[in-house]
Scaffold this motif. Structure first.
Motif, mmCIF file in Angstrom:
data_model
loop_
_atom_site.group_PDB
_atom_site.id
_atom_site.type_symbol
_atom_site.label_atom_id
_atom_site.label_comp_id
_atom_site.label_asym_id
_atom_site.label_seq_id
_atom_site.Cartn_x
_atom_site.Cartn_y
_atom_site.Cartn_z
ATOM 1 N N LEU A 265 40.803 43.137 72.929
ATOM 2 C CA LEU A 265 39.765 42.585 73.798
ATOM 3 C C LEU A 265 39.871 41.071 73.958
ATOM 4 N N SER A 266 40.847 40.457 73.311
ATOM 5 C CA SER A 266 41.037 39.014 73.452
ATOM 6 C C SER A 266 42.476 38.665 73.091
ATOM 7 N N GLY A 267 43.024 37.674 73.791
ATOM 8 C CA GLY A 267 44.364 37.181 73.459
ATOM 9 C C GLY A 267 45.478 38.164 73.723
ATOM 10 N N ALA A 268 45.357 38.980 74.767
ATOM 11 C CA ALA A 268 46.381 39.996 75.060
ATOM 12 C C ALA A 268 47.726 39.384 75.445
ATOM 13 N N SER A 269 47.742 38.093 75.797
ATOM 14 C CA SER A 269 49.006 37.451 76.181
ATOM 15 C C SER A 269 49.996 37.391 75.022
ATOM 16 N N ARG A 270 49.493 37.459 73.772
ATOM 17 C CA ARG A 270 50.396 37.444 72.609
ATOM 18 C C ARG A 270 50.980 38.826 72.316
ATOM 19 N N LEU A 271 50.381 39.858 72.873
ATOM 20 C CA LEU A 271 50.733 41.234 72.516
ATOM 21 C C LEU A 271 51.951 41.711 73.298
ATOM 22 N N VAL A 272 52.962 42.183 72.564
ATOM 23 C CA VAL A 272 54.188 42.716 73.163
ATOM 24 C C VAL A 272 54.195 44.235 72.967
ATOM 25 N N HIS A 273 54.196 44.980 74.070
ATOM 26 C CA HIS A 273 54.199 46.444 74.006
ATOM 27 C C HIS A 273 55.656 46.916 73.925
ATOM 28 N N ASP A 274 56.177 46.947 72.715
ATOM 29 C CA ASP A 274 57.597 47.234 72.519
ATOM 30 C C ASP A 274 57.869 48.641 72.012
ATOM 31 N N VAL A 275 56.864 49.504 72.032
ATOM 32 C CA VAL A 275 57.055 50.869 71.561
ATOM 33 C C VAL A 275 56.168 51.804 72.371
ATOM 34 N N ASP A 276 56.662 53.004 72.638
ATOM 35 C CA ASP A 276 55.887 54.019 73.339
ATOM 36 C C ASP A 276 54.940 54.674 72.345
ATOM 37 N N PRO A 277 53.608 54.563 72.543
ATOM 38 C CA PRO A 277 52.665 55.165 71.590
ATOM 39 C C PRO A 277 52.900 56.653 71.367
ATOM 40 N N ALA A 278 53.471 57.340 72.352
ATOM 41 C CA ALA A 278 53.713 58.774 72.207
ATOM 42 C C ALA A 278 54.721 59.071 71.102
ATOM 43 N N THR A 279 55.523 58.083 70.732
ATOM 44 C CA THR A 279 56.516 58.284 69.670
ATOM 45 C C THR A 279 55.959 57.986 68.285
ATOM 46 N N VAL A 280 54.701 57.518 68.228
ATOM 47 C CA VAL A 280 54.072 57.158 66.955
ATOM 48 C C VAL A 280 53.304 58.353 66.414
ATOM 49 N N ALA A 281 53.469 58.629 65.122
ATOM 50 C CA ALA A 281 52.779 59.762 64.507
ATOM 51 C C ALA A 281 51.279 59.498 64.437
ATOM 52 N N GLU A 282 50.491 60.533 64.655
ATOM 53 C CA GLU A 282 49.048 60.411 64.484
ATOM 54 C C GLU A 282 48.732 60.181 63.012
ATOM 55 N N GLU A 283 47.586 59.558 62.731
ATOM 56 C CA GLU A 283 47.211 59.267 61.359
ATOM 57 C C GLU A 283 47.002 60.551 60.580
ATOM 58 N N ASP A 284 47.655 60.635 59.423
ATOM 59 C CA ASP A 284 47.548 61.803 58.552
ATOM 60 C C ASP A 284 46.226 61.746 57.796
ATOM 61 N N ARG A 285 45.424 62.800 57.922
ATOM 62 C CA ARG A 285 44.121 62.823 57.264
ATOM 63 C C ARG A 285 44.252 62.701 55.747
ATOM 64 N N ALA A 286 45.391 63.090 55.204
ATOM 65 C CA ALA A 286 45.588 63.021 53.749
ATOM 66 C C ALA A 286 45.624 61.588 53.255
#
Length: 296
Positions: A265-286
């Protein structure tokens, strides 16, 4: 020093096995059956600067020297180059005294006190915006891949947060590496411990990320700015004033960081989207917190 998967070492890590930090309490569950619960301890710690009493904080009791130094630094009572001549801690009395070469008197500042939001009730002395005029946060970079890597590693670190709940964690990070992980009943205390560690080590803040489990409130943004850290990240959400302050300070503010998802919500100019979120594993409830208390 704690070992992590991938042979990653923390410089400072939680010690959930420390018997001072938890107690086992007997009770009953919803069906009236006997249960045992591990609960975190809290105790008062009164901070003195030279001969002046500054504040009494409720804390779990570890790293009292770093908590005192970080609190005083974030309140503007210690300069970045302050000559600290000694730190005396009496565990039985619950007192820590920070001594400096410079004579100090903050009587007027102490009369202007603000109780902040959140657990364990933080305190800010003086004008909350005091000292922010000269702060210019650096134009650092934060990569989405670093955020996912940090969340993965931090969530798997043995901690009181995982063991007992009812506590907050704050982690000083560099790129995708978590460096210093502090915990306390109040998120402000955990941040102050990190600030105290940075003060003692002379750590450069320009390339750092501060990761927290707590809400991104005005107090959290102010402390992060005082520390000179340009990126603040949380598993939890935002307050409107926290976002407004972050935008005024040009701080990158990222919240609701869970699994593949996060919101900036602030300072998005510093953020580099260098990975496809679809390739990231969902958080394991364990690997989510096992304690019954899930206050964020």
């Amino acid at each position: 020093m704690a070992k992590l998967e991938g042979d990653l070492d923390y410089l400072v890590a939680p010690d959930p096995a420390d018997p001072r930090l938890t107690a086992v309490v007997e009770g009953v569950d919803q069906d009236g059956r006997p249960v045992s619960a591990a609960v975190v301890t809290e105790r008062p710690l009164t901070i003195y600067l030279n001969g002046q009493e500054i504040v009494t904080a409720m804390t779990i009791g570890d790293h009292p020297d770093l908590l005192a130094l970080g609190f005083l630094r974030n309140q503007g009572m210690l300069a970045a180059d302050e000559a600290v001549t000694g730190i005396d801690h009496d565990d039985d009395l619950g007192v820590v005294v920070v001594r400096t070469l410079r004579q100090t008197d903050y009587e007027a500042k102490l009369k202007r006190k603000v109780r902040t939001s959140g657990c364990a009730m933080g305190t800010v002395f003086g004008d909350m915006m005091e000292g922010l005029e000269g702060i210019r946060l650096p134009a650092a970079e934060v990569r989405a891949s670093w955020l996912y890597a940090l969340a993965h590693r931090i969530n798997r670190t043995p901690s009181l947060y995982l063991e007992a709940g009812a506590i907050h964690g704050t982690v000083l990070c560099e790129r995708d590496r978590p460096l210093v992980y502090m915990e306390d009943v109040g998120r402000h205390n955990a941040v102050d411990k990190v600030a105290g560690w940075m003060f003692t080590q002379g750590t450069e803040p320009a390339d750092k990320i501060l990761y927290t489990t707590g809400r991104l409130t005005s107090e959290m943004v102010l402390k992060c700015a005082q520390m000179g850290i340009p990126v603040l990240v949380s598993r939890s959400g935002f307050t409107a004033w926290g976002v407004d302050l972050a935008r005024d300070l040009d701080m990158t503010l990222i919240g609701r960081m869970r699994g593949r998802r996060f919101t900036c919500l602030s300072g998005a100019s510093r953020l580099v989207h260098d990975v496809d979120p679809a390739t990231v594993a969902e958080e394991d409830r364990a690997h989510r917190r096992k304690g019954a208390d899930r206050d964020e």
